[in-house]
Scaffold this active site. Structure first.
Site, short mmCIF file in Angstrom:
data_model
loop_
_atom_site.label_atom_id
_atom_site.label_comp_id
_atom_site.label_asym_id
_atom_site.label_seq_id
_atom_site.Cartn_x
_atom_site.Cartn_y
_atom_site.Cartn_z
CE1 TYR A 1 -3.91 -2.07 5.10
CE2 TYR A 1 -3.35 0.15 4.37
CZ TYR A 1 -3.68 -1.16 4.08
OH TYR A 1 -3.78 -1.56 2.77
CB SER B 1 -0.86 -0.03 1.28
OG SER B 1 -1.36 1.24 1.56
P1 NAD Z 1 -11.29 -6.32 0.86
O1 NAD Z 1 -11.51 -6.29 2.32
O2 NAD Z 1 -12.44 -6.04 -0.04
O3 NAD Z 1 -10.64 -7.69 0.43
C1 NAD Z 1 -9.84 -8.45 1.31
C2 NAD Z 1 -10.45 -9.84 1.39
O4 NAD Z 1 -9.58 -10.67 2.18
C3 NAD Z 1 -11.83 -9.88 2.06
O5 NAD Z 1 -12.75 -10.51 1.21
C4 NAD Z 1 -11.59 -10.68 3.34
O6 NAD Z 1 -12.71 -11.46 3.70
C5 NAD Z 1 -10.39 -11.52 2.98
N1 NAD Z 1 -9.57 -11.91 4.13
C6 NAD Z 1 -9.10 -11.08 5.10
N2 NAD Z 1 -8.37 -11.81 5.99
C7 NAD Z 1 -8.40 -13.10 5.55
C8 NAD Z 1 -7.83 -14.32 6.04
N3 NAD Z 1 -7.10 -14.33 7.15
N4 NAD Z 1 -8.00 -15.44 5.33
C9 NAD Z 1 -8.75 -15.42 4.18
N5 NAD Z 1 -9.33 -14.30 3.67
C10 NAD Z 1 -9.14 -13.16 4.36
O7 NAD Z 1 -10.10 -5.27 0.59
P2 NAD Z 1 -9.52 -4.67 -0.77
O8 NAD Z 1 -9.78 -3.21 -0.77
O9 NAD Z 1 -9.97 -5.50 -1.93
O10 NAD Z 1 -7.98 -4.88 -0.54
C11 NAD Z 1 -7.26 -5.97 -1.11
C12 NAD Z 1 -5.78 -5.82 -0.76
O11 NAD Z 1 -5.25 -4.62 -1.31
C13 NAD Z 1 -5.51 -5.73 0.75
O12 NAD Z 1 -4.32 -6.42 1.04
C14 NAD Z 1 -5.34 -4.26 0.99
O13 NAD Z 1 -4.54 -3.98 2.13
C15 NAD Z 1 -4.64 -3.85 -0.30
N6 NAD Z 1 -4.80 -2.41 -0.63
C16 NAD Z 1 -6.03 -1.93 -0.92
C17 NAD Z 1 -6.16 -0.59 -1.26
C18 NAD Z 1 -7.49 0.01 -1.62
O14 NAD Z 1 -7.52 1.21 -1.88
N7 NAD Z 1 -8.56 -0.75 -1.66
C19 NAD Z 1 -5.04 0.25 -1.26
C20 NAD Z 1 -3.81 -0.29 -0.94
C21 NAD Z 1 -3.69 -1.64 -0.65
#
Ligand code: NAD
Length: 326
Positions: A161, A136
C-alpha cells in the site's frame, strides 16, 4: 464550474464533499466548485451499503452529483471533466488498506498507481487548476527519521500500500514537472472520525468494547500513531485547492501528537464506560513502529493547524458508534 472528488462516497471523500458543499454555499473557493461531482464505484472493499448511505445523504444537496463509475474508465472521466467543466480534482479513491495490499497487491497497484495515472492523463488533456492527491504517512516507511519531514529522505515502505502511494506520488510529481498538471500530494496520517472504515483499528476496537467481546491486539500496543480528525484533514484539502506555492509539493496532514495504541484503547474505554477484553496476537511486520507528522511545511504553505485533540475526537467517535448501533 465544478470539482471532481473521486472516492466521494467513502469515509474521507464523503466528509470532503460535505465540507465543499458548505464552503461553496457561502461563495467560497472563488467559483472553482459551483457543483461537486462525487465519483465512486461502490466496490466491496467494505460493505457497499455504507458507501451507498453516504452517497444518498450527499445526493440530497442540490450542488452534488453522485456518479457511479470507475476512475480508471478514461472515457467516463473525460466526459465528466468536459461536461461539468471541472476545474479541480480531489483524488481520494483508492484501495486504501495495508492488509488488502498484502493479499491483493496487483489490484492495489492497478487501482492506486494505474488509476492515478489515468486521472493524471485526463488532467493533461483537460487542464484543471488543481489536482489534489490523497497520499499517506505509509510512504515514509522504515528508516525515515521522526517526526516525518516531507523533503527529508524517505525510508522503504513497509507494505505494498505504501509503495503504491509513493509510486502514484512520483507519477503526479512527474506530471507536474513535465506536463504542467497542478499536482499536490497530501500525506494523510491515521485519519479517524464518524463513518470511519469499519476495518480500521479504532472502529474494530470501539465495536468490540461496546459489545464486550475480545479485541484483537497485534503486538503489545506500544506502536505510536498520529491520529488526525477527518475535519482537520478536510480543512487541509480545501486549503490545498487554492494555496499558492504548493504545486509539485508533498505536504503532511497530521496531528503532530502521536499516542500509543494502548492509550487509544484507554480513551475508548473511558468514553464507552467499559474495559476492553484484549485478545493478544503476534505483532505484524507490515506495521510501522511510529507515525508522526512534522507540520512545519503544511503550516507554512497551507496555514494548516489541527484543531481536534485526539481525546475529544475519540470520545465523539465512540458516541457516534454508539448511536449507529442502537
Ligand atoms: P474509503 O475506502 O472509505 O474511500 C475510498 C473510496 O474510493 C471508496 O468509497 C471506494 O468505493 C472508492 N473507490 C476505490 N476505487 C475506486 C475506483 N477505481 N473508481 C471509483 N471509486 C473507487 O477510504 P478512506 O479511508 O476514505 O480513504 C480515502 C483516501 O485517503 C484513500 O486514497 C486512502 O488511501 C487515503 N488515506 C486514508 C487514510 C485513513 O486513515 N483513512 C490515511 C492515509 C491516506
Amino acid at each position: 464550474m465544478s470539482i471532481l472528488v473521486t472516492g466521494g462516497a467513502g469515509f474521507i471523500g464523503s466528509h470532503l464533499v460535505e465540507t465543499l458543499v458548505h464552503i461553496t454555499a457561502g461563495g467560497g473557493l472563488g467559483g472553482i466548485a459551483g457543483r461537486i461531482i462525487a465519483l465512486d464505484n461502490f466496490n466491496d472493499y467494505y460493505d457497499p451499503r455504507l458507501k451507498r448511505a453516504n452517497a444518498a445523504a450527499l445526493a440530497a444537496h442540490a450542488q452534488v452529483a453522485v456518479v457511479e463509475g470507475d476512475f480508471r474508465d478514461c472515457a467516463l472521466v473525460r466526459d465528466l471533466l468536459a461536461k461539468h467543466r471541472v476545474r479541480a480534482i480531489c483524488h481520494l479513491g483508492a484501495a486504501p488498506g495495508v492488509p488488502f495490499s498484502l493479499q491483493k497487491p496487483l489490484e492495489t497497484v492497478e487501482n492506486n498507481v494505474l488509476g492515478t495515472l489515468a486521472l493524471l492523463e485526463a488532467a493533461r488533456q483537460h487542464p484543471v487548476e488543481r489536482f489534489v492527491f490523497a497520499s499517506s504517512s505509509s510512504v515514509y516507511g522504515r528508516g525515515a527519521a521522526a517526526p516525518f519531514v516531507e523533503d527529508a529522505p524517505l525510508g522503504t515502505p513497509a507494505n505494498t500500500y505504501g509503495a503504491s502511494k509513493r509510486a502514484a506520488e512520483l507519477l503526479g510529481l512527474t506530471y507536474a514537472q513535465s506536463h504542467g498538471v497542478p499536482f499536490v500530494s497530501l500525506r494523510f496520517f491515521n485519519v479517524y472520525g464518524p463513518r470511519l472504515r469499519p476495518e480500521m483499528a479504532l472502529a474494530v476496537f470501539t465495536r468490540k468494547i461496546l459489545e464486550g467481546s475480545p479485541l484483537p491486539l497485534h503486538g503489545d500496543g506500544s506502536v505510536l500513531r498520529d491520529f488526525t480528525h477527518v475535519s482537520d484533514i478536510c480543512r487541509g484539502i480545501v486549503a490545498a485547492l487554492t494555496a499558492a506555492g504548493v504545486v509539485g509539493q508533498c505536504l503532511n496532514l497530521g496531528n503532530d501528537r502521536p499516542i500509543t495504541i494502548r492509550r487509544l484503547i484507554e480513551l475508548i474505554e473511558q468514553a464507552a464506560g467499559r474495559m476492553a477484553v484484549i485478545d493478544q496476537l503476534p505483532p505484524r511486520s507490515e506495521d510501522l513502529p511510529l507515525t508522526h507528522a512534522s507540520l512545519e511545511k503544511s503550516r507554512r504553505l497551507l496555514g494548516y493547524a489541527p484543531t481536534i485533540p485526539v481525546e475529544q475526537g475519540v470520545a465523539e467517535y465512540v458516541e457516534w458508534m454508539r448511536g449507529t448501533s442502537k
